[in-house]
Design a protein around this motif. Structure first.
Motif, PDB file in Angstrom:
ATOM      1  N   ASP A 153       0.826  -1.208   0.000  1.00  0.00           N
ATOM      2  CA  ASP A 153       0.000   0.000   0.000  1.00  0.00           C
ATOM      3  C   ASP A 153       0.861   1.260   0.000  1.00  0.00           C
ATOM      4  OD1 ASP A 153      -2.299  -1.515  -0.025  1.00  0.00           O
ATOM      5  OD2 ASP A 153      -2.635  -1.385   2.135  1.00  0.00           O
ATOM      6  N   TYR A 154       1.996   1.220   0.685  1.00  0.00           N
ATOM      7  CA  TYR A 154       2.915   2.363   0.720  1.00  0.00           C
ATOM      8  C   TYR A 154       3.395   2.705  -0.691  1.00  0.00           C
ATOM      9  CZ  TYR A 154       7.260   4.960   1.609  1.00  0.00           C
ATOM     10  OH  TYR A 154       8.267   5.887   1.596  1.00  0.00           O
ATOM     11  N   ILE A 155       3.792   1.673  -1.440  1.00  0.00           N
ATOM     12  CA  ILE A 155       4.287   1.900  -2.800  1.00  0.00           C
ATOM     13  C   ILE A 155       3.165   2.423  -3.693  1.00  0.00           C
ATOM     14  CG2 ILE A 155       5.209   0.775  -4.860  1.00  0.00           C
ATOM     15  CD1 ILE A 155       6.758  -1.106  -2.981  1.00  0.00           C
ATOM     16  N   GLU A 210       0.406   3.988  -2.847  1.00  0.00           N
ATOM     17  CA  GLU A 210       0.006   5.341  -2.439  1.00  0.00           C
ATOM     18  C   GLU A 210       0.946   6.392  -3.022  1.00  0.00           C
ATOM     19  OE1 GLU A 210       0.033   8.141   1.568  1.00  0.00           O
ATOM     20  OE2 GLU A 210       0.265   5.961   1.770  1.00  0.00           O
ATOM     21  N   HIS A 211       2.251   6.136  -2.947  1.00  0.00           N
ATOM     22  CA  HIS A 211       3.201   7.151  -3.380  1.00  0.00           C
ATOM     23  C   HIS A 211       3.303   7.243  -4.904  1.00  0.00           C
ATOM     24  CE1 HIS A 211       4.337   7.060   0.868  1.00  0.00           C
ATOM     25  NE2 HIS A 211       4.861   8.247   0.655  1.00  0.00           N
ATOM     26  N   VAL A 212       3.237   6.122  -5.594  1.00  0.00           N
ATOM     27  CA  VAL A 212       3.318   6.217  -7.061  1.00  0.00           C
ATOM     28  C   VAL A 212       2.036   6.820  -7.626  1.00  0.00           C
ATOM     29  CG1 VAL A 212       2.423   3.912  -7.675  1.00  0.00           C
ATOM     30  CG2 VAL A 212       4.172   5.006  -9.094  1.00  0.00           C
ATOM     31  N   ASN A 213       0.910   6.565  -6.963  1.00  0.00           N
ATOM     32  CA  ASN A 213      -0.356   7.101  -7.462  1.00  0.00           C
ATOM     33  C   ASN A 213      -0.466   8.616  -7.315  1.00  0.00           C
ATOM     34  OD1 ASN A 213      -1.382   4.704  -8.417  1.00  0.00           O
ATOM     35  ND2 ASN A 213      -2.475   4.209  -6.514  1.00  0.00           N
ATOM     36  N   ARG A 214       0.399   9.206  -6.518  1.00  0.00           N
ATOM     37  CA  ARG A 214       0.394  10.659  -6.386  1.00  0.00           C
ATOM     38  C   ARG A 214       0.793  11.356  -7.681  1.00  0.00           C
ATOM     39  NH1 ARG A 214       3.365  11.488  -0.453  1.00  0.00           N
ATOM     40  NH2 ARG A 214       1.733  10.454   0.800  1.00  0.00           N
ATOM     41  N   VAL A 215       1.462  10.639  -8.572  1.00  0.00           N
ATOM     42  CA  VAL A 215       1.916  11.276  -9.815  1.00  0.00           C
ATOM     43  C   VAL A 215       1.287  10.668 -11.065  1.00  0.00           C
ATOM     44  CG1 VAL A 215       4.125  11.872  -8.749  1.00  0.00           C
ATOM     45  CG2 VAL A 215       3.951   9.779 -10.114  1.00  0.00           C
ATOM     46  N   LEU A 216       0.497   9.583 -10.910  1.00  0.00           N
ATOM     47  CA  LEU A 216      -0.061   8.902 -12.077  1.00  0.00           C
ATOM     48  C   LEU A 216      -1.477   9.373 -12.377  1.00  0.00           C
ATOM     49  CD1 LEU A 216       1.114   5.211 -11.565  1.00  0.00           C
ATOM     50  CD2 LEU A 216       2.175   7.002 -12.967  1.00  0.00           C
ATOM     51  N   GLU A 217      -1.752   9.576 -13.652  1.00  0.00           N
ATOM     52  CA  GLU A 217      -3.090   9.989 -14.079  1.00  0.00           C
ATOM     53  C   GLU A 217      -4.096   8.864 -13.859  1.00  0.00           C
ATOM     54  OE1 GLU A 217      -4.233  12.906 -17.552  1.00  0.00           O
ATOM     55  OE2 GLU A 217      -3.716  10.920 -18.352  1.00  0.00           O
ATOM     56  N   ARG A 218      -3.692   7.647 -14.140  1.00  0.00           N
ATOM     57  CA  ARG A 218      -4.557   6.491 -13.903  1.00  0.00           C
ATOM     58  C   ARG A 218      -3.986   5.711 -12.717  1.00  0.00           C
ATOM     59  NH1 ARG A 218      -3.793   0.845 -14.036  1.00  0.00           N
ATOM     60  NH2 ARG A 218      -5.656  -0.274 -14.650  1.00  0.00           N
ATOM     61  N   PRO A 219      -4.607   5.806 -11.538  1.00  0.00           N
ATOM     62  CA  PRO A 219      -4.054   5.163 -10.347  1.00  0.00           C
ATOM     63  C   PRO A 219      -3.960   3.656 -10.498  1.00  0.00           C
ATOM     64  CG  PRO A 219      -5.783   6.731  -9.765  1.00  0.00           C
ATOM     65  CD  PRO A 219      -5.844   6.547 -11.254  1.00  0.00           C
ATOM     66  N   LEU A 220      -2.910   3.102  -9.927  1.00  0.00           N
ATOM     67  CA  LEU A 220      -2.751   1.651  -9.882  1.00  0.00           C
ATOM     68  C   LEU A 220      -3.541   1.084  -8.710  1.00  0.00           C
ATOM     69  CD1 LEU A 220       1.122   1.376 -10.428  1.00  0.00           C
ATOM     70  CD2 LEU A 220      -0.671   1.051 -12.146  1.00  0.00           C
ATOM     71  N   THR A 221      -4.045  -0.137  -8.872  1.00  0.00           N
ATOM     72  CA  THR A 221      -4.742  -0.837  -7.794  1.00  0.00           C
ATOM     73  C   THR A 221      -4.075  -2.191  -7.577  1.00  0.00           C
ATOM     74  OG1 THR A 221      -6.313  -2.022  -9.204  1.00  0.00           O
ATOM     75  CG2 THR A 221      -6.875   0.251  -8.596  1.00  0.00           C
ATOM     76  N   HIS A 222      -4.509  -2.880  -6.551  1.00  0.00           N
ATOM     77  CA  HIS A 222      -3.990  -4.227  -6.292  1.00  0.00           C
ATOM     78  C   HIS A 222      -4.239  -5.154  -7.475  1.00  0.00           C
ATOM     79  CE1 HIS A 222      -2.816  -4.045  -1.965  1.00  0.00           C
ATOM     80  NE2 HIS A 222      -3.593  -2.977  -1.998  1.00  0.00           N
TER      81      HIS A 222
END
Length: 588
Positions: A330-332, A334-346
């Motif tokens: 979740d830490y990874i 959360e932080h990568v999704n701060r810059v991605l237009e399409r958020p990653l999920t599990h």
């Protein structure tokens, strides 16, 4: 194909084959000879020590409790880099040294295994940040050019917000006001480590995996060898040595315990977790380097995938099988999704792996502040310990360790490993240029040919011979079509793979590159390995059951809320080599 060495090099080429027959011969040598140097540990540093010592003409034996790169050396960020962030810490020595090694690997030692990879540094603040970070990247390129290490790597370039989003459309509009692009090197760490070991074997080193050190032999105040247990047959024997070099990473303290607690190197383990997601999940043509509160986060193109990591947290649990928890994942995200237009999920995650960095310990520092430099000590006559460092500088670490061991030996020449290309490097440029015509001659696609060349270099000729002899080996693996069946036969016959896990996790990366984590490939791989190793039905069934249990245990650990519960879940699958992990024995 013109890949196979000629004349006297042929015998060296054959000596590099780490198959079952070679293992028997190496064990016989270890039982009967007294070696100049015995190396404990089959990670990149231990393999590098064996190569450095053997290239100086010393007699060498290397033992590894599990498999090549089974620990830290298969679980890195897979970068060959100077460490741009170390410039901010004013650690010019480490950066300069690492950039020199980067250049050697890219241009001479392993051009088939190391390749350039671009990175974008997103900028969030106007004026000062571009000047501050730009000056650091300029110095990084300058240091590289001084040492000839930037050959083949473009210099850095500044981009506007529009230009940056053209290179990386997957970035959020508010994630940056511009960026700087620079280049570093990328490597398959496990494949490189086994190639270093094979190169050492080609120069006469006796190398045996699945052989665990259980004691250090002493005569009065001097170390004179090691006692080992062959984990494949549960037999114990002594190996005599004039010097012993322990390159055991996060297990370094175990050697001190074998000596009755004699002071050696204090090493702390820092856990780093990485995720893999499909290339289609993020739209971009370069990697990213992002800052978090606790670590640097890389988003790295990796074939048909993105590799995202890492975390940096203290770890005091099972060192053989560090576990990623849901908190790490979740830490990874959360932080990568701060810059991605399409958020990653599990649901996007294909693979997860956790590794431990061996850091030279201070008294109270957090792991993110501990030294990435290495140290060599001799706590007892005849015993050299090497620990710390970073993957990129393994060759320097090995040289320093052998230099320390050489003080006890007479007339040892200086290190020459700057002039010893790894197997598969010689002639790589020509082989790459001829890849299309070679592929046509052997009836395979250019894509398969490129895949093999980037993993084996000019050793690809050996795999093509296997395919020519048995065309069925040219077929892709079920569930992992980017790999061909010949790679399994080759891993077992030539590269020392003894168990299903060795092939699916390290000789290939099927275990982290597929959503099924290798479950759809394991039966076919087990069938191929059984033919090479003579497994009976019971052995083959046990290997498959163990691998299935391992995948289940890792899935379970990755659902746990903290390190303690994740570690307990990972223990649900015992080690295939049949020994329990305990705090009092070295596993590297």
């Amino acid at each position: 194909m013109g890949f196979v060495p000629r004349d006297s090099a042929v015998s060296r080429f054959a000596a590099s084959h780490l198959g079952p027959e070679q293992r028997k011969r190496a064990v016989e040598r270890m039982r009967s000879e007294t070696f100049d140097v015995v190396v404990i540990g089959g990670g990149v540093t231990g393999a590098g020590v064996a190569l450095d010592a053997a290239s100086r003409g010393l007699s060498v034996a290397l033992v590894e409790a599990r498999d090549f790169a089974a620990g830290t050396s298969s679980r890195s960020s897979k970068l060959i880099h100077g460490g741009l962030r170390y410039l901010e810490q004013l650690n010019f020595t480490l950066v300069r040294e690492a950039l020199k090694e980067r250049g050697l690997l890219l241009t001479k030692l392993a051009p088939h295994l190391v390749r350039p990879v671009p990175f974008l540094i997103p900028l969030k603040h106007h004026v000062w940040e571009r000047g501050y970070i730009g000056a650091g990247v300029l110095l990084y390129d300058f240091l590289g050019s001084i040492f000839g290490t930037s050959r083949g790597l473009p210099i850095h370039k500044h981009y506007s917000k529009t230009g940056a989003r053209r290179l990386f459309p997957g970035l959020r509009d508010d994630a940056l006001i511009g960026s700087i692009r620079y280049f570093d090197g990328q490597i398959d760490d496990a494949r490189h480590t086994v190639t270093v070991a094979r190169t050492a074997a080609s120069l006469g080193a006796a190398i045996v995996t699945s052989t665990r050190v259980i004691d250090v032999l002493r005569s009065a105040r001097e170390v004179v060898g090691v006692r080992v247990r062959d984990m494949e047959c549960n037999e114990e024997f002594d190996i005599k040595a004039r010097t012993v070099v322990a390159a055991t990473g996060v297990w370094s303290d175990d050697i001190s315990e074998m000596l009755g607690g004699r002071p050696g190197l204090r090493v702390r383990a820092s856990k780093g977790v990485h995720l893999l997601v499909p290339r289609s999940a993020i739209t971009g043509d370069a990697g990213l380097i992002l800052r978090t509160e606790k670590s640097v986060l890389f988003v790295i193109p990796w074939g048909g995938h993105w590799l995202i990591g890492t975390t940096d947290t203290d770890w005091n649990l099972d060192r053989a099988h560090p576990a990623a928890s849901s908190v790490d994942i979740d830490y990874i995200l959360e932080h990568v999704n701060r810059v991605l237009e399409r958020p990653l999920t599990h649901a996007d995650i294909e693979g997860v792996y956790a590794g431990l960095r061996p850091l030279l310990a201070g008294e109270i520092e957090a792991t993110s502040k501990l030294s990435r430099e290495h140290a060599v000590v001799e706590p007892m006559l005849g015993l050299v310990l090497i620990a710390g460092g970073k993957y990129t500088t393994y060759r320097v670490m090995a040289k320093d360790a052998v230099d320390a061991a050489a003080r006890r030996l007479r007339n040892v020449p200086p290190s020459k490993t700057t002039e010893v290309p790894l197997l598969g490097a010689d002639g790589y440029g020509s082989a790459w240029s001829a890849r299309a015509s070679t592929a046509r001659r052997h009836g395979i696609s250019v894509g398969v040919m490129e895949h093999l060349l980037e993993r084996y270099g000019t050793l690809t000729g050996e795999l093509l011979t296997l395919i020519d002899t048995n065309p069925a080996l040219g077929r892709p693996l079920p569930g992992a079509p980017e790999y061909v069946r010949a790679e399994v036969a080759y891993a077992t016959r030539i590269e020392g793979a003894l168990h299903l896990d060795d092939v699916l996790t390290r000789r290939t990366r099927v275990s982290i590159e597929t959503v099924h984590r290798g479950l759809e490939s394991m039966d076919d791989v087990a069938e191929l390995m059984a033919a090479e190793l003579g497994w009976d039905a019971a052995t083959r069934r046990r290997e498959v059951e163990h691998y299935r249990a391992r995948v289940a245990a890792e899935h379970e650990s990755q659902r746990m809320p903290d390190d303690l519960t994740a570690d307990a879940a990972r223990h649900g699958a015992p080690d295939v080599r049949g020994y329990a992990v305990d705090a009092g024995a070295t596993h590297a």
